[in-house]
Structure formats: C-alpha cells, structure tokens
Scaffold this motif. Structure first.
Motif, PDB file in Angstrom:
ATOM      1  N   MET A 169       0.835  -1.204   0.000  1.00 23.00           N
ATOM      2  CA  MET A 169       0.000   0.000   0.000  1.00 23.00           C
ATOM      3  C   MET A 169       0.872   1.257   0.000  1.00 23.00           C
ATOM      4  SD  MET A 169      -3.048  -1.058  -0.267  1.00 23.00           S
ATOM      5  CE  MET A 169      -4.195   0.217   0.193  1.00 23.00           C
ATOM      6  N   ARG A 170       2.038   1.175   0.629  1.00 28.72           N
ATOM      7  CA  ARG A 170       2.963   2.310   0.633  1.00 28.72           C
ATOM      8  C   ARG A 170       3.422   2.622  -0.791  1.00 28.72           C
ATOM      9  NH1 ARG A 170       7.828   1.682   4.587  1.00 28.72           N
ATOM     10  NH2 ARG A 170       6.172   2.015   6.090  1.00 28.72           N
ATOM     11  N   ASN A 171       3.706   1.580  -1.561  1.00 31.53           N
ATOM     12  CA  ASN A 171       4.116   1.784  -2.951  1.00 31.53           C
ATOM     13  C   ASN A 171       2.981   2.386  -3.785  1.00 31.53           C
ATOM     14  OD1 ASN A 171       6.710   0.853  -2.586  1.00 31.53           O
ATOM     15  ND2 ASN A 171       6.254  -1.230  -3.226  1.00 31.53           N
ATOM     16  N   ALA A 172       1.757   2.010  -3.466  1.00 32.80           N
ATOM     17  CA  ALA A 172       0.602   2.497  -4.238  1.00 32.80           C
ATOM     18  C   ALA A 172       0.306   3.963  -3.971  1.00 32.80           C
ATOM     19  CB  ALA A 172      -0.632   1.647  -3.921  1.00 32.80           C
ATOM     20  N   THR A 173       0.510   4.419  -2.726  1.00 30.76           N
ATOM     21  CA  THR A 173       0.092   5.772  -2.352  1.00 30.76           C
ATOM     22  C   THR A 173       1.247   6.751  -2.195  1.00 30.76           C
ATOM     23  OG1 THR A 173       0.188   5.293   0.029  1.00 30.76           O
ATOM     24  CG2 THR A 173      -1.891   4.816  -1.120  1.00 30.76           C
ATOM     25  N   GLY A 174       2.463   6.237  -2.029  1.00 30.04           N
ATOM     26  CA  GLY A 174       3.608   7.117  -1.825  1.00 30.04           C
ATOM     27  C   GLY A 174       3.731   7.624  -0.402  1.00 30.04           C
ATOM     28  N   GLY A 175       2.907   7.096   0.494  1.00 28.17           N
ATOM     29  CA  GLY A 175       2.946   7.519   1.893  1.00 28.17           C
ATOM     30  C   GLY A 175       2.788   6.330   2.824  1.00 28.17           C
ATOM     31  N   ASP A 176       2.784   6.599   4.107  1.00 30.34           N
ATOM     32  CA  ASP A 176       2.608   5.565   5.119  1.00 30.34           C
ATOM     33  C   ASP A 176       1.108   5.372   5.345  1.00 30.34           C
ATOM     34  OD1 ASP A 176       2.338   4.097   7.463  1.00 30.34           O
ATOM     35  OD2 ASP A 176       4.105   4.978   8.392  1.00 30.34           O
ATOM     36  N   PRO A 177       0.547   4.200   5.013  1.00 31.63           N
ATOM     37  CA  PRO A 177      -0.903   4.006   5.146  1.00 31.63           C
ATOM     38  C   PRO A 177      -1.402   4.044   6.588  1.00 31.63           C
ATOM     39  CG  PRO A 177       0.198   1.933   4.591  1.00 31.63           C
ATOM     40  CD  PRO A 177       1.222   3.004   4.469  1.00 31.63           C
ATOM     41  N   ILE A 178      -0.502   3.913   7.554  1.00 28.76           N
ATOM     42  CA  ILE A 178      -0.917   3.950   8.956  1.00 28.76           C
ATOM     43  C   ILE A 178      -1.265   5.383   9.372  1.00 28.76           C
ATOM     44  CG2 ILE A 178      -0.160   3.576  11.344  1.00 28.76           C
ATOM     45  CD1 ILE A 178       1.514   1.230  10.311  1.00 28.76           C
ATOM     46  N   LYS A 223       5.591 -10.833 -15.734  1.00 27.53           N
ATOM     47  CA  LYS A 223       6.943 -10.762 -15.179  1.00 27.53           C
ATOM     48  C   LYS A 223       7.677  -9.503 -15.662  1.00 27.53           C
ATOM     49  CE  LYS A 223       9.135 -14.617 -15.283  1.00 27.53           C
ATOM     50  NZ  LYS A 223       9.940 -15.780 -15.794  1.00 27.53           N
ATOM     51  N   LYS A 224       7.494  -9.152 -16.934  1.00 28.16           N
ATOM     52  CA  LYS A 224       8.162  -7.993 -17.508  1.00 28.16           C
ATOM     53  C   LYS A 224       7.763  -6.709 -16.778  1.00 28.16           C
ATOM     54  CE  LYS A 224       8.756  -5.570 -21.961  1.00 28.16           C
ATOM     55  NZ  LYS A 224       8.091  -4.291 -21.674  1.00 28.16           N
ATOM     56  N   VAL A 225       6.446  -6.527 -16.565  1.00 22.80           N
ATOM     57  CA  VAL A 225       5.962  -5.322 -15.883  1.00 22.80           C
ATOM     58  C   VAL A 225       6.377  -5.323 -14.415  1.00 22.80           C
ATOM     59  CG1 VAL A 225       3.895  -4.036 -15.221  1.00 22.80           C
ATOM     60  CG2 VAL A 225       4.035  -5.059 -17.484  1.00 22.80           C
ATOM     61  N   GLU A 226       6.374  -6.486 -13.800  1.00 23.93           N
ATOM     62  CA  GLU A 226       6.800  -6.610 -12.405  1.00 23.93           C
ATOM     63  C   GLU A 226       8.256  -6.171 -12.253  1.00 23.93           C
ATOM     64  OE1 GLU A 226       6.107  -9.996  -9.034  1.00 23.93           O
ATOM     65  OE2 GLU A 226       7.137 -10.639 -10.860  1.00 23.93           O
ATOM     66  N   GLY A 284      12.167   0.886  -8.222  1.00 23.68           N
ATOM     67  CA  GLY A 284      12.129   0.955  -6.770  1.00 23.68           C
ATOM     68  C   GLY A 284      10.789   0.657  -6.143  1.00 23.68           C
ATOM     69  N   PHE A 285       9.856   0.101  -6.945  1.00 22.21           N
ATOM     70  CA  PHE A 285       8.523  -0.213  -6.425  1.00 22.21           C
ATOM     71  C   PHE A 285       8.258  -1.709  -6.556  1.00 22.21           C
ATOM     72  CE2 PHE A 285       8.313   4.181  -7.950  1.00 22.21           C
ATOM     73  CZ  PHE A 285       7.894   4.823  -6.790  1.00 22.21           C
ATOM     74  N   GLY A 286       8.505  -2.456  -5.502  1.00 20.04           N
ATOM     75  CA  GLY A 286       8.290  -3.899  -5.548  1.00 20.04           C
ATOM     76  C   GLY A 286       6.844  -4.273  -5.349  1.00 20.04           C
ATOM     77  N   GLY A 287       6.454  -5.423  -5.906  1.00 13.00           N
ATOM     78  CA  GLY A 287       5.129  -5.968  -5.656  1.00 13.00           C
ATOM     79  C   GLY A 287       4.041  -5.537  -6.604  1.00 13.00           C
ATOM     80  N   TYR A 288       4.401  -4.873  -7.721  1.00 16.19           N
ATOM     81  CA  TYR A 288       3.344  -4.444  -8.645  1.00 16.19           C
ATOM     82  C   TYR A 288       2.723  -5.654  -9.342  1.00 16.19           C
ATOM     83  CZ  TYR A 288       0.791  -1.926 -12.241  1.00 16.19           C
ATOM     84  OH  TYR A 288      -0.219  -1.437 -13.043  1.00 16.19           O
ATOM     85  N   ASN A 327      -2.100  -2.604  -9.665  1.00 18.28           N
ATOM     86  CA  ASN A 327      -1.928  -2.047  -8.332  1.00 18.28           C
ATOM     87  C   ASN A 327      -0.882  -2.866  -7.588  1.00 18.28           C
ATOM     88  OD1 ASN A 327      -2.389  -0.406  -6.102  1.00 18.28           O
ATOM     89  ND2 ASN A 327      -4.614  -0.589  -6.230  1.00 18.28           N
ATOM     90  N   PHE A 328      -0.511  -2.390  -6.404  1.00 18.56           N
ATOM     91  CA  PHE A 328       0.457  -3.099  -5.582  1.00 18.56           C
ATOM     92  C   PHE A 328      -0.218  -3.972  -4.529  1.00 18.56           C
ATOM     93  CE2 PHE A 328       2.641   0.545  -7.306  1.00 18.56           C
ATOM     94  CZ  PHE A 328       3.899   0.057  -7.640  1.00 18.56           C
ATOM     95  N   ASP A 329      -1.489  -3.758  -4.325  1.00 18.44           N
ATOM     96  CA  ASP A 329      -2.230  -4.511  -3.320  1.00 18.44           C
ATOM     97  C   ASP A 329      -3.711  -4.404  -3.649  1.00 18.44           C
ATOM     98  OD1 ASP A 329      -2.644  -6.059  -1.102  1.00 18.44           O
ATOM     99  OD2 ASP A 329      -2.421  -4.448   0.351  1.00 18.44           O
ATOM    100  N   PHE A 330      -4.499  -5.288  -3.058  1.00 20.68           N
ATOM    101  CA  PHE A 330      -5.941  -5.252  -3.268  1.00 20.68           C
ATOM    102  C   PHE A 330      -6.616  -5.347  -1.913  1.00 20.68           C
ATOM    103  CE2 PHE A 330     -10.176  -6.771  -4.056  1.00 20.68           C
ATOM    104  CZ  PHE A 330     -10.566  -6.057  -5.178  1.00 20.68           C
TER     105      PHE A 330
END
Length: 214
Positions: free
Chosen positions: A1-10, A140-143, A150-154, A160-163
């Motif tokens: 979620m951090r990768n998706a929003t650019g911030g700390d989701p907490i 795999k290519k897009v991942e 620098g954005f893992g988990g896409y 998205n990075f998470d659902f």
C-alpha cells in the motif's frame, strides 16, 4: 500500500509534525472499530485526517487488525471484511473465456483479501495454473520494470500493488468482443481497468494477454 500511495498508510502521510501529534485523538465508532484523527495544521479544520481501524485479539494480545485504505476515506464496518476466510469456496471454471476470467478474478482477489501468511505463493500458483506462457512473461516484464524503479510488488492483473477487501464487491467483467474482456474494480473514487484476452488450448481456456490501464 505504501508503494501504491507514496505515503505511510498507517498515518496517511509521508511525514509527521508537532501539530498532528498535539491534536491526535482516538474515538470508538463501533464494536472494535475506532477512528484515529489529527490536524496537520491545528489552526485549519480542513487539514483534518481521519483513519478508521479495527482492533482484535491475536494470540491473546489486542492488536490493530485492519486499517481502512486512504482511497476509502472514512468507510468502516465488518461487512467489508467477511467472506474471504475460506477461499476454497471459490472455484475456477475454464470451460469458457468469460467464466474463466470471472472465476479467476473472484478467487485471485479473494486470496488477496484473505491476507494469508503464504499470500504471494498462493497468488503465484493461481497465475501459473491459469495464465499462458505469453501472459506470464507479460506479467513478469511489468513486475521487473516496477522493481527497477524501486517499487516492488506491482501486480499487472490488478494494476496495483495490493488489493483491499473494500474493493471486492465492485468487481465487474464485461465481454468486449470474442475472447476479450474488460475487468474493472473501484478503489474509492479510482477506477482500475484491465483488459484480458483469453485463448483455448488443451481442452480449456487460458488468460493469454493482459493490458493494464493505470
């Protein structure tokens, strides 16, 4: 979620300041649900941040078990979090292109929502069982491209990075033309769109191409 929003989701921010700490407040809004709030600027009521969260007992310790994603604002409620505990109730039907896409996405997204400890391996297993070699290479290519940035988990299948479970019931699959389908889901005000192409091989349908639209 951090990768998706650019911030700390907490904290729904990239940083913290003294005004936020000074105005920090917690209030109960339902059984086991609380809203944490703070003012980024204590003199500006429009700078209010409100974050609903749920607590529960895990191994006899009270812990935060869920935090509403920033896309969903102040939504909360147990109804958003149930129905994903037993993903075995979701079955893949590969007898037609449409049934494959619908059943695959329901199981794939329910697996995300279950937040199981072996989440990544279960998602990978679903991809290996239902995506053709072409689609797997595409994924795999897009991942890897996102990893290099620098954005893992896409995940190309969800753009998205998470659902999150709050988005599950907005899932829609619409046929576009033979063997092509549009998959959409709503994350707050953001609509995610994925175009899927299927192919028939070895007595069943496979996901053969993925075009994600961010």
């Amino acid at each position: 979620m951090r990768n998706a929003t650019g911030g700390d989701p907490i904290i729904r921010a990239q940083d913290m300041n003294s005004d936020a700490i000074k105005t920090l407040n917690v209030r109960e809004i339902a059984d086991d649900w609380y809203v944490v709030s703070y003012l980024w600027n204590e003199k500006d009521s429009a700078s209010l941040v409100e974050i609903p969260l749920k607590v529960g007992y895990v191994n006899e310790k009270c812990k935060i078990v869920y935090i509403t994603p920033i896309e969903n604002g102040t939504q909360y409620g147990d109804e958003w979090l149930t129905g994903f505990e037993n993903t075995a109730s979701y079955k893949i039907d590969s007898s037609s292109g449409e049934s494959l896409v619908e059943s695959f996405y329901k199981l794939y997204l329910a697996t995300y929502c279950s937040m199981c400890s072996d989440l990544n391996s279960k998602l990978q297993s679903l991809r290996l069982s239902n995506l053709s070699h072409t689609a797997l290479e595409q994924f795999k290519k897009v991942e890897l491209e996102n990893l290099q940035d620098g954005f893992g988990g896409y995940d190309l299948l969800i753009t998205n990075f998470d659902f999150d479970s709050m988005w599950f019931h907005s899932l829609k699959v619409v046929p576009l033309e033979p063997d092509n389908y549009q998959v959409t889901y709503q994350a707050g005000k953001y609509m995610h769109q994925i175009n899927i192409q299927t192919a028939y091989r070895d007595g069943r349908y496979w996901i053969n191409a993925i075009t994600g639209v961010r």
